[in-house]
Design a protein around this motif. Sequence first.
Motif, PDB file in Angstrom:
ATOM      1  N   VAL A  36       2.361   4.660   1.467  1.00 39.90           N
ATOM      2  CA  VAL A  36       2.745   4.926   2.856  1.00 39.90           C
ATOM      3  C   VAL A  36       2.556   6.402   3.160  1.00 39.90           C
ATOM      4  CG1 VAL A  36       4.819   5.142   4.278  1.00 39.90           C
ATOM      5  CG2 VAL A  36       4.354   3.000   3.086  1.00 39.90           C
ATOM      6  N   PRO A  61       0.842  -1.201   0.000  1.00 46.67           N
ATOM      7  CA  PRO A  61       0.000   0.000   0.000  1.00 46.67           C
ATOM      8  C   PRO A  61       0.878   1.252   0.000  1.00 46.67           C
ATOM      9  CG  PRO A  61       0.042  -1.006   2.192  1.00 46.67           C
ATOM     10  CD  PRO A  61       0.795  -1.920   1.276  1.00 46.67           C
ATOM     11  N   THR A 104      -6.174   1.345  12.942  1.00 47.53           N
ATOM     12  CA  THR A 104      -6.195   0.014  12.317  1.00 47.53           C
ATOM     13  C   THR A 104      -5.170  -0.094  11.187  1.00 47.53           C
ATOM     14  OG1 THR A 104      -7.866   0.496  10.639  1.00 47.53           O
ATOM     15  CG2 THR A 104      -8.668  -0.207  12.813  1.00 47.53           C
ATOM     16  N   ARG A 105      -4.634   1.066  10.761  1.00 45.73           N
ATOM     17  CA  ARG A 105      -3.641   1.044   9.676  1.00 45.73           C
ATOM     18  C   ARG A 105      -2.276   1.569  10.155  1.00 45.73           C
ATOM     19  NH1 ARG A 105      -5.261   4.595   5.535  1.00 45.73           N
ATOM     20  NH2 ARG A 105      -6.889   5.550   6.786  1.00 45.73           N
ATOM     21  N   THR A 144      -4.310  -2.560  15.002  1.00 43.67           N
ATOM     22  CA  THR A 144      -3.743  -2.620  13.646  1.00 43.67           C
ATOM     23  C   THR A 144      -4.169  -3.904  12.933  1.00 43.67           C
ATOM     24  OG1 THR A 144      -1.833  -1.371  14.398  1.00 43.67           O
ATOM     25  CG2 THR A 144      -1.583  -2.554  12.319  1.00 43.67           C
ATOM     26  N   ARG A 145      -4.653  -3.774  11.721  1.00 40.38           N
ATOM     27  CA  ARG A 145      -5.091  -4.961  10.970  1.00 40.38           C
ATOM     28  C   ARG A 145      -3.871  -5.743  10.492  1.00 40.38           C
ATOM     29  NH1 ARG A 145      -8.660  -2.598   6.564  1.00 40.38           N
ATOM     30  NH2 ARG A 145      -8.436  -0.554   7.521  1.00 40.38           N
ATOM     31  N   ALA A 150       2.359  -5.851   5.677  1.00 40.26           N
ATOM     32  CA  ALA A 150       2.926  -4.959   4.649  1.00 40.26           C
ATOM     33  C   ALA A 150       4.148  -4.236   5.223  1.00 40.26           C
ATOM     34  CB  ALA A 150       1.869  -3.958   4.184  1.00 40.26           C
ATOM     35  N   ALA A 151       4.052  -3.784   6.461  1.00 37.70           N
ATOM     36  CA  ALA A 151       5.188  -3.075   7.082  1.00 37.70           C
ATOM     37  C   ALA A 151       6.364  -4.026   7.273  1.00 37.70           C
ATOM     38  CB  ALA A 151       4.753  -2.468   8.421  1.00 37.70           C
ATOM     39  N   PHE A 186      -1.890  -4.788   7.325  1.00 33.77           N
ATOM     40  CA  PHE A 186      -1.024  -3.599   7.362  1.00 33.77           C
ATOM     41  C   PHE A 186       0.286  -3.905   8.087  1.00 33.77           C
ATOM     42  CE2 PHE A 186      -5.006  -1.741   6.149  1.00 33.77           C
ATOM     43  CZ  PHE A 186      -4.616  -0.783   5.222  1.00 33.77           C
ATOM     44  N   GLN A 195      -6.332   4.044   1.706  1.00 27.76           N
ATOM     45  CA  GLN A 195      -5.574   2.790   1.548  1.00 27.76           C
ATOM     46  C   GLN A 195      -4.237   2.821   2.274  1.00 27.76           C
ATOM     47  OE1 GLN A 195      -6.058   4.763  -1.505  1.00 27.76           O
ATOM     48  NE2 GLN A 195      -8.182   4.051  -1.283  1.00 27.76           N
ATOM     49  N   LEU A 229      -0.842   2.862   4.412  1.00 34.27           N
ATOM     50  CA  LEU A 229      -0.221   2.351   5.643  1.00 34.27           C
ATOM     51  C   LEU A 229       0.316   3.576   6.377  1.00 34.27           C
ATOM     52  CD1 LEU A 229       1.264   0.256   7.492  1.00 34.27           C
ATOM     53  CD2 LEU A 229       3.087   0.202   5.767  1.00 34.27           C
TER      54      LEU A 229
END
Length: 511
Positions: A314, A312, A367-368, A394-395, A401-402, A398, A345, A347
């Motif tokens: 940033v 996603p 959450t992100r 935090t979902r 992704a991090a 995400f 969208q 992060l």
Amino acid sequence: MSKHPPFQRIGVVGAGAMGRGIAQLFAQCGCDIRLHDTQPDASANALRELGATFERLTQKGKMSAEEAQGARGRIAVADQLEGLAGCELVIEAIVERLDAKRALFARLEAIVGSDAVLATNTSSLSVTAIAAACTHPGRVAGIHFFNPVPLMKVVEVIPGVRTDAAVLERLSALVRSSGHRAVVAADTPGFLVNHAGRGYGTEALKALSEGVADAPTIDRILREQVRFGGNGFRLGPFELLDLTALDVSHPVMESIYRQFYDEPRFRPSVLTAQRLAGGLLGRKSGEGFYRYDENQPILIDEPVAPVTGALPPVWVPDGERAAALGATASALGATLEGGSQPSEQALILLAPLGLDATAAAAGLDATRAVALDTLFEHAPGNCRRRVLMPTPATRPAFLEAARALFGSDGAAVSVLRDSPGFIAQRVIAMIVSIGCEIAQQRIAAPEDIDAAVRAGLGYPAGPLEMGDTLGAATIAAILEGMHAVTGDPRYRPSQWLRRRALLGLSLHHAD
Ligand SMILES: NC(=O)c1ccc[n+]([C@@H]2O[C@H](COP(=O)([O-])OP(=O)(O)OC[C@H]3O[C@@H](n4cnc5c(N)ncnc54)[C@H](O)[C@@H]3O)[C@@H](O)[C@H]2O)c1
């Protein structure tokens, strides 16, 4: 090394690990040593072992055969304490019990000459209380060596409240004549080095007890994320606790806490009390924070950062640290969003100091949100490990992704549960804060604090040096954040630190 130690004939009482080392060190300097122990075989064993040590040093080329023979020949056993009568200095390294040491010093005073100096190698007892057993407490001081004595190049010289200044100076000169560094430390619990060493294990235990991470993760972070002059800690706090063994370290943690009248900065952990009660002592019992197989820890591989296809975009908030974090994300291939608010969208990456991810995400979509510890190098190139912290909301997508983004250059990635100040921030800030308190309380001079901690504890930098490298204001901000989030007075910044942070001064700046 000076050729003229200020004492020629030195008595050493107690022929255990420390007494042997002390005898070796000063025999190598040309002093005549009289070694006494109440156990019939202890001195003879010590003499035999010292002979073997000198032989080994000769074989390794560290001393000539003549030097070895000379040093060995200068150590003699005194079967009776009275055999120390002609000594100009007696160093005591017997059992760590106040009654035993007081009784010994009272007896010694009647044996040695009126101008002889009496010194104690106690690690945890009050030098003043030992000296008070003597008619002339002015001749008594602490001389605190570290194990192994010949290799640990720092010695604390400790005046009791009635010690003569000349006695302190002569003992310091003796230490210098051996090539070791003498640091003067006030007669306070833990003196300098064992006081300064409180932050590392105690704060790591606090984080472990909060469930922030497991012991191996905390160890990896302190060995690999923390960097001063290219070096980290050689052992993580739990590796160190396992090596020292909890039957030694837990009582020291309790004793220093109690002796400082329950100072919250030193509050020990119920975790070590329970583990000690359960026999999980460390390496020597086969299990501590790690399990051991033939003395080697059984390690479980950490999870590898995932690889994901599309990341996603940033978004980072305003501020210097967040901008640096954005630059790292971008260097790792992320698309950075502009604008004062993240898109739907994005992060959300945060760079808090002293706050948890939850507090740092205030006003944003938690959450992100994922936080990265920016206290040490995080840009690609020289970074071995990055540390992430999601909020409880935090979902997973995400966070994944991090993890993928920050591990994409091969750096290891640790993921913590939400904590004010990650691991590195809280442990380093506590080490600096305690070091500053040692300066504030005039326990030791700023330059001695750093030198003694580097030599005595093997840290990659001294506490004040750590603070100056990272910035006093940064350390103060971490502690203030942690104090605000937790309300725990252990995190209140030392006044020495607060003032220097506000004034833009070095932590070495004396007042
Ligand atoms: N081991 C360390 O890492 C370390 C480091 C710094 C300071 N110290 C301090 O040094 C002292 C000695 O520690 P150690 O590790 O060498 O202990 P140790 O148990 O190896 O040796 C102590 C020796 O003292 C002898 N002893 C006991 N009571 C005596 C008495 N009344 N008179 C004469 N001899 C007596 C014992 O027989 C023994 O041989 C302690 O005060 C300890 O706190 C230890």
